[in-house]
Design an enzyme around this catalytic site. Sequence first.
Site, PDB file in Angstrom:
ATOM      1  CD  GLU A 196      -2.773  -0.596  -0.308  1.00 35.14           C
ATOM      2  OE1 GLU A 196      -2.739   0.471  -0.941  1.00 35.14           O
ATOM      3  OE2 GLU A 196      -3.211  -1.646  -0.783  1.00 35.14           O
TER       4      GLU A 196
HETATM    5  C1  LIG Z   1       2.890  -9.695   0.202  1.00 37.15           C
HETATM    6  C2  LIG Z   1       2.645  -8.563  -0.736  1.00 37.15           C
HETATM    7  C3  LIG Z   1       1.343  -8.222  -1.079  1.00 37.15           C
HETATM    8  C4  LIG Z   1       1.109  -7.195  -2.000  1.00 37.15           C
HETATM    9  N1  LIG Z   1      -0.173  -6.927  -2.403  1.00 37.15           N
HETATM   10  C5  LIG Z   1      -0.363  -6.108  -3.479  1.00 37.15           C
HETATM   11  C6  LIG Z   1      -1.651  -5.982  -4.095  1.00 37.15           C
HETATM   12  O1  LIG Z   1      -2.628  -6.569  -3.644  1.00 37.15           O
HETATM   13  N2  LIG Z   1      -1.756  -5.211  -5.196  1.00 37.15           N
HETATM   14  C7  LIG Z   1      -0.696  -4.545  -5.732  1.00 37.15           C
HETATM   15  O2  LIG Z   1      -0.874  -3.871  -6.737  1.00 37.15           O
HETATM   16  N3  LIG Z   1       0.523  -4.603  -5.154  1.00 37.15           N
HETATM   17  C8  LIG Z   1       0.714  -5.378  -4.050  1.00 37.15           C
HETATM   18  N4  LIG Z   1       1.942  -5.493  -3.475  1.00 37.15           N
HETATM   19  C9  LIG Z   1       3.028  -4.689  -4.005  1.00 37.15           C
HETATM   20  C10 LIG Z   1       3.442  -3.579  -3.046  1.00 37.15           C
HETATM   21  O3  LIG Z   1       2.440  -2.615  -2.960  1.00 37.15           O
HETATM   22  C11 LIG Z   1       4.786  -3.044  -3.555  1.00 37.15           C
HETATM   23  O4  LIG Z   1       5.747  -4.049  -3.300  1.00 37.15           O
HETATM   24  C12 LIG Z   1       5.166  -1.737  -2.870  1.00 37.15           C
HETATM   25  O5  LIG Z   1       4.299  -0.713  -3.269  1.00 37.15           O
HETATM   26  C13 LIG Z   1       6.601  -1.319  -3.183  1.00 37.15           C
HETATM   27  O6  LIG Z   1       6.870  -1.434  -4.547  1.00 37.15           O
HETATM   28  P1  LIG Z   1       8.163  -2.245  -5.034  1.00 37.15           P
HETATM   29  O7  LIG Z   1       8.168  -3.546  -4.351  1.00 37.15           O
HETATM   30  O8  LIG Z   1       8.211  -2.215  -6.501  1.00 37.15           O
HETATM   31  O9  LIG Z   1       9.378  -1.416  -4.457  1.00 37.15           O
HETATM   32  P2  LIG Z   1      10.071  -0.145  -5.145  1.00 37.15           P
HETATM   33  O10 LIG Z   1       9.041   0.772  -5.691  1.00 37.15           O
HETATM   34  O11 LIG Z   1      11.129  -0.626  -6.036  1.00 37.15           O
HETATM   35  O12 LIG Z   1      10.726   0.556  -3.871  1.00 37.15           O
HETATM   36  C14 LIG Z   1      11.924   0.065  -3.254  1.00 37.15           C
HETATM   37  C15 LIG Z   1      12.305   1.001  -2.111  1.00 37.15           C
HETATM   38  O13 LIG Z   1      12.578   2.289  -2.622  1.00 37.15           O
HETATM   39  C16 LIG Z   1      11.786   3.281  -1.988  1.00 37.15           C
HETATM   40  N5  LIG Z   1      11.359   4.258  -2.986  1.00 37.15           N
HETATM   41  C17 LIG Z   1      10.884   4.044  -4.227  1.00 37.15           C
HETATM   42  N6  LIG Z   1      10.619   5.200  -4.828  1.00 37.15           N
HETATM   43  C18 LIG Z   1      10.921   6.174  -3.974  1.00 37.15           C
HETATM   44  C19 LIG Z   1      10.851   7.584  -4.032  1.00 37.15           C
HETATM   45  N7  LIG Z   1      10.397   8.238  -5.097  1.00 37.15           N
HETATM   46  N8  LIG Z   1      11.255   8.265  -2.950  1.00 37.15           N
HETATM   47  C20 LIG Z   1      11.693   7.641  -1.849  1.00 37.15           C
HETATM   48  N9  LIG Z   1      11.787   6.306  -1.741  1.00 37.15           N
HETATM   49  C21 LIG Z   1      11.389   5.587  -2.790  1.00 37.15           C
HETATM   50  C22 LIG Z   1      10.581   2.537  -1.405  1.00 37.15           C
HETATM   51  O14 LIG Z   1      10.079   3.204  -0.265  1.00 37.15           O
HETATM   52  C23 LIG Z   1      11.189   1.182  -1.068  1.00 37.15           C
HETATM   53  O15 LIG Z   1      11.758   1.229   0.207  1.00 37.15           O
HETATM   54  C24 LIG Z   1       2.200  -6.477  -2.524  1.00 37.15           C
HETATM   55  C25 LIG Z   1       3.498  -6.792  -2.136  1.00 37.15           C
HETATM   56  C26 LIG Z   1       3.729  -7.836  -1.285  1.00 37.15           C
HETATM   57  C27 LIG Z   1       5.157  -8.192  -0.949  1.00 37.15           C
END
Ligand SMILES: Cc1cc2nc3c(=O)[nH]c(=O)nc-3n(C[C@H](O)[C@H](O)[C@H](O)COP(=O)(O)OP(=O)(O)OC[C@H]3O[C@@H](n4cnc5c(N)ncnc54)[C@H](O)[C@@H]3O)c2cc1C
Length: 596
Positions: free
Chosen positions: A441
């Site tokens: 989220e």
């Molecule tokens: C168990 C699980 C359930 C999930 N359920 C859903 C779901 O139902 N639907 C869905 O769509 N997604 C879902 N997700 C996905 C989840 O919402 C994303 O993993 C999350 O939003 C982070 O995206 P990412 O993993 O691509 O990390 P990234 O976007 O690659 O981020 C990596 C790190 O970089 C930081 N970061 C990235 N951009 C910035 C910025 N501009 N400024 C500062 N910091 C930044 C983030 O805070 C994070 O710490 C789920 C994930 C998991 C693991």
Amino acid sequence: MPSYKAPVDDTLFLLKDVFDFDRYGNLPRFAEAPIDVVEAVLSEAGKFAEKVLQPLNRSGDEEGCTRDSSGNVATPEGFKEAYKAYVEGGWVGLAGDPAYGGQGLPHFLAVALSEYVIAANLSFAMYPGLTNGAAAALWVHGDDALKRTYLPKMTTGEWTGTMNLTEPHCGTDLGLIKTKAVRQGDGSFAITGQKIFISAGEHDMAENIIHLVIARIEGAPAGTKGISLFLAPKFLVNADGSLGARNAVVCGSIEHKMGIHGNSTAVLNYDGAKAWLIGEENRGLNAMFVMMNAARLGVAVQGLGLSEVAYQNAAAYAKDRLQGRSLTGAKEPGKPADPIIVHPDVRRMLLEIRAFNEAARALMVWVALSADEALESPDPAAKRAADDRIGLLTPIIKGVFTDVGFANAVKAQQVLGGHGYIAQSGMEQFVRDARITMIYEGANGVQALDLVGRKLPKDGGRAVTAFFGEVSAFLAENKGDAALAPYLAPVKAALGKLQQATMWLMQNGMRNPDNAGAASHDYMHLFGLTALAFMWARIAKAVLARQAKGKSNEALDSKLALAKFFNARMLPEASAHLARLSSGAETLMALPAAAF
Ligand SMILES: Cc1cc2nc3c(=O)[nH]c(=O)nc-3n(C[C@H](O)[C@H](O)[C@H](O)COP(=O)(O)OP(=O)(O)OC[C@H]3O[C@@H](n4cnc5c(N)ncnc54)[C@H](O)[C@@H]3O)c2cc1C
């Protein structure tokens, strides 16, 4: 084996004594929910959570979800039956629109209920939680035909919902999505692409799953301005409402993950799946925000729920486990050792958790009541103020409740020593389950950025100014109350620091945006601490009023001790946050990327 007791009395105290429940009598939904109805609903919800859901928590974690070679996913034993009972009990549709089969009760009730369900079994809670969020987005932005076809069964929970945003190469930066939507001649679209990490994306608990998917219509602009929202059902729905052919969306795999094993986290492959637009073309993120905001509040409650259940089990253990003697002489000389609850450091851990939980629950109830006000208040000023408050506090409570919720699960585990590390105690499951709440989220770093980058400057700072005004007004109204004075002074000091931090951001964030990014985490936590201190002052006022009428009890009296503990031992962290954030971005940005 861990246990759980839903804190129904505490929720009722907050509603009646702290937030003056009768004050909301002007809202139409509250006509159906006088306090005795609220009490009955909450106590039934508590029993369901304790007796049906909590016993499935450990077994659900151990068994997890399984996928067969055709892409069907089975949930752990007992989940299907529990979900059926949950739907039949009307719990999914508690606050749903009666026009679509919901019970039309106030939203705060659904939020209060969700705390109990989450604490009892987070993996289970996510299935109805996502369904409510998807139904809300459809309710706000869907056209009549879509609403008629899908909302009734989503409102009752007979069909579940999902949120499909994330793709392998993008989670935070949704402007990068590649999933395509191709216009068909009949008003529908064909969706092709891959979504990953989709919670409740495939399972056996409902006969249909309604996916809300973001995708880019052919020819749409790049970035976030070219994203549209679609509805793609697992099974197509015939004109008479019966289920038709299987849609072209399959579960390619499910993730093996750290926690929430009872919730299936699916890779969904869309291969020309039939879908319908929700809301306007290229305004998909706007429509999805309805769901994301509801879901962020839901995830905040996950932080609180896990912190509460972890606390309850740690406190019970600390009263039972005999180890060492009290520093001030044996407290139970007849036993071989004293229970560890006599040790100040064990008390520190327990009190830090509980002093957070009770104030966080107050903040959750306040935000939930605000949601009802924002939706239904006949007074436009009150409606707008409530809406502003929710917008401002949503990233704060998502980020703070889940950061602290996880830290509290670890603290509660620590109270059990080595036994907390052993699976049988259940404590390590709370830690594993709590960890994801900080990530999904919108990762918490992104919540903090949302706060400083969007929520603070929005409408010329109207929401944050109003928040400062509300806290200041409370302090001014109660200025002459000598008994309350010790609880007001810390709030005043914290508010001063928060205002100073806000001013620092205004002066330095514009000049160098890295200053805003570098300050964001500490600012979010400083805000959270101030809001929790404000809640403690409001709770203290309510307890003192009950005491003055001779109507308090031991549980309520203990809140004054907790408020003092919070102010003496937790609120001082506000100074550290202020010092850190006002040191600016320099030390964070000094090293070149190659030096890491
Ligand atoms: C168990 C699980 C359930 C999930 N359920 C859903 C779901 O139902 N639907 C869905 O769509 N997604 C879902 N997700 C996905 C989840 O919402 C994303 O993993 C999350 O939003 C982070 O995206 P990412 O993993 O691509 O990390 P990234 O976007 O690659 O981020 C990596 C790190 O970089 C930081 N970061 C990235 N951009 C910035 C910025 N501009 N400024 C500062 N910091 C930044 C983030 O805070 C994070 O710490 C789920 C994930 C998991 C693991």
